[in-house]
Scaffold this motif. Structure first.
Motif, short mmCIF file in Angstrom:
data_model
loop_
_atom_site.label_atom_id
_atom_site.label_comp_id
_atom_site.label_asym_id
_atom_site.label_seq_id
_atom_site.Cartn_x
_atom_site.Cartn_y
_atom_site.Cartn_z
N TYR A 318 10.28 16.12 4.09
CA TYR A 318 10.83 16.00 5.44
C TYR A 318 10.32 14.71 6.06
N VAL A 319 11.21 13.98 6.69
CA VAL A 319 10.84 12.74 7.39
C VAL A 319 11.00 13.00 8.88
N ASN A 320 9.91 12.81 9.64
CA ASN A 320 10.00 13.03 11.07
C ASN A 320 10.39 11.74 11.79
N ARG A 321 10.30 11.79 13.09
CA ARG A 321 10.73 10.63 13.89
C ARG A 321 9.78 9.44 13.78
N HIS A 322 8.62 9.67 13.16
CA HIS A 322 7.67 8.57 12.97
C HIS A 322 7.94 7.79 11.69
N GLY A 323 8.85 8.23 10.84
CA GLY A 323 9.08 7.59 9.55
C GLY A 323 9.25 6.08 9.69
N PRO A 324 9.97 5.45 8.81
CA PRO A 324 10.75 6.06 7.74
C PRO A 324 9.88 6.36 6.52
N ALA A 325 10.42 7.18 5.62
CA ALA A 325 9.82 7.29 4.30
C ALA A 325 10.21 6.06 3.49
N VAL A 326 9.31 5.60 2.64
CA VAL A 326 9.58 4.45 1.78
C VAL A 326 9.45 4.89 0.34
N VAL A 327 10.53 4.70 -0.43
CA VAL A 327 10.55 5.08 -1.84
C VAL A 327 10.47 3.80 -2.67
N PHE A 328 9.39 3.63 -3.41
CA PHE A 328 9.17 2.44 -4.24
C PHE A 328 9.62 2.72 -5.68
N ALA A 329 10.27 1.72 -6.28
CA ALA A 329 10.68 1.80 -7.68
C ALA A 329 9.74 0.93 -8.52
N PRO A 330 8.98 1.51 -9.44
CA PRO A 330 8.07 0.72 -10.27
C PRO A 330 8.79 -0.05 -11.37
N GLN A 331 10.02 0.31 -11.66
CA GLN A 331 10.84 -0.42 -12.64
C GLN A 331 12.30 -0.17 -12.33
N ASP A 332 13.19 -0.88 -13.02
CA ASP A 332 14.62 -0.68 -12.80
C ASP A 332 14.96 0.79 -13.03
N VAL A 333 15.62 1.40 -12.06
CA VAL A 333 15.89 2.83 -12.17
C VAL A 333 17.10 3.20 -11.31
#
Length: 430
Positions: A318-333
């Motif tokens: 769940y992402v609240n109003r304080h986000g954003p969530a950050v999704v990192f990709a360690p390699q091409d995906v």
């Protein structure tokens, strides 16, 4: 002589299948996520410093800013904290495993985090603590004795009992010298150590029964400055969860989940508790607005992964109003976000805003950070230690403006040349 009864066997098999489905048996396994790694991805807030700590000397570390492609290099000595100031989207590459702690440059904020053991797991029997707060909270998974040391030697012995909670304040802790000190906790029992200063933290509680964040057993505290706090549980499968108040163990709250991705959010007294569940869950706790799900800003904020029976890694959060969530990709995906496909290049990221529930599916472990970090960084082990491609900044492309200037100059010269010819012709006619 025994005679095989096919009808009875078939009926028994159907009953067993039905019985297992009633208990919502979960296929798959948790992925490993630790705080002692060679590679980290961090969404670091402005006005925050990073403190790098390593168990070995002569260890070379590089810190990249992924959005600006800047690099800082330093060499760590064993158990000596080194601080750097860098913002936003970072990749850290170390020759040997290290730990990374993020904290604000100015006081008045909470430092809500679990301390990793010497192996990087959040439960263990030996911990080297770097802590910007003197408050330490010990959850015991077993019965035993905890020994606490500083540079002068043994400070104290603390007996602990299984499922107990101990609040301890480190003596002689100094806000002016904490960057120079390490505390050692040795225990005969498996323990988890949590630390938080003043303020209103909202943090992720790692699992006590796995090497990651998602699991079936969690210990946490709905801290709220002595007031009511909150808790948020997100289920990875249908099943039952039980919240046991460690201050009053007879007080048990039972919660039923009917499907993956379902969440429970509620106010909860400011007290330590244990969560037991039939299925893997993600737990966050601390202080938050119980009505608007505003959630606190500070703390260790990560979403853990669970590998399903198809071998994919799933993340529910769940992402609240304080986000954003950050999704990192360690390699091409190529990943799936709430049912939509997204291709990410290595060392890039996407932001997922809230308030919203997100479901991310990936063939490989990712780093999913829910808010800016206060506390220890977390990452799966064995991420590729490849340096990001460094783009050399050449400035604004002036090709088109230069061509325009050349054309203008040419036209001006042509105009002046024609004007002179006209003047010359007119003078000849006089």
């Amino acid at each position: 002589m025994y005679k095989f009864n096919f009808r009875k066997f078939t009926l028994l098999l159907l009953i067993l299948l039905l019985f297992s489905s009633l208990f919502n048996l979960v296929s798959g396994e948790p992925i490993t996520e630790r705080a002692l790694n060679r590679v980290f991805y961090i969404y670091n807030a402005p006005n925050h410093r990073l403190v790098l700590l390593g168990p070995t000397s002569g260890n070379h570390v590089k810190v990249y800013s992924l959005d600006q492609r800047l690099v800082t290099e330093l060499t760590l000595e064993a158990n000596k904290p080194e601080a750097i100031n860098m913002e936003k989207y970072l990749k850290i590459i170390s020759e040997e495993p290290i730990m990374v702690y993020s904290l604000p440059l100015e006081g008045g904020r909470a430092f809500a985090t679990y301390f990793p053991s010497e192996t990087g797991s959040f439960h263990g029997k030996k911990f080297y603590l770097f802590t910007p707060t003197p408050e330490v909270r010990i959850y015991s998974l077993e019965t035993g004795v905890v020994s606490i040391y500083n540079e002068t030697g043994l400070i104290t012995l603390i007996p602990v009992v299984e499922d107990s909670y101990t609040h301890y304040i480190l003596p002689d802790w100094d806000p002016d010298t904490y960057m120079e000190k390490m505390w050692v906790f040795e225990s005969t029992a498996e323990i988890m150590i949590y630390g938080a200063g003043g303020g209103w933290p909202w943090y992720t509680a790692p699992a006590a029964d796995s090497e990651g964040i998602v699991g079936n057993i969690h210990y946490a505290h709905s801290l709220a400055g002595g007031h009511y706090g909150s808790l948020l549980i997100i289920a990875y499968a249908a099943g039952e969860a039980r919240i046991i108040n460690l201050t009053n163990p007879s007080q048990i709250l039972t919660i039923e989940f009917e499907k993956p991705g379902e969440f429970y959010f509620s106010a909860y007294p400011g007290t330590p508790f244990k969560l037991e569940s039939d299925m893997p869950v993600l737990l966050q706790a601390g202080f938050t607005d119980h009505i608007n799900m505003f959630n606190g800003y500070t703390g260790m904020h990560y979403a853990g992964g669970w590998r399903n029976e198809e071998g994919e890694v799933e993340y529910w959060f769940y992402v609240n109003r304080h986000g954003p969530a950050v999704v990192f990709a360690p390699q091409d995906v190529e990943i799936e976000v709430n049912g939509s496909s997204h291709e990410l290049k290595a060392d890039t990221w996407i932001e997922l805003k809230g308030p919203a529930i997100w479901h991310v599916v990936s063939p490989i472990p990712l780093v999913v950070q829910l808010q800016p970090l206060d506390g220890y960084a977390v990452a799966p082990p064995d991420l590729p230690p490849t340096e990001p491609e460094i783009s050399i900044e050449t400035g604004i492309d002036l090709t088109i403006p230069i061509l325009v200037v050349v054309v203008i100059v040419f036209l001006v010269l042509l105009f002046l040349l024609r004007s002179r010819r006209r003047k010359a012709n007119s003078s000849e006619n006089i």
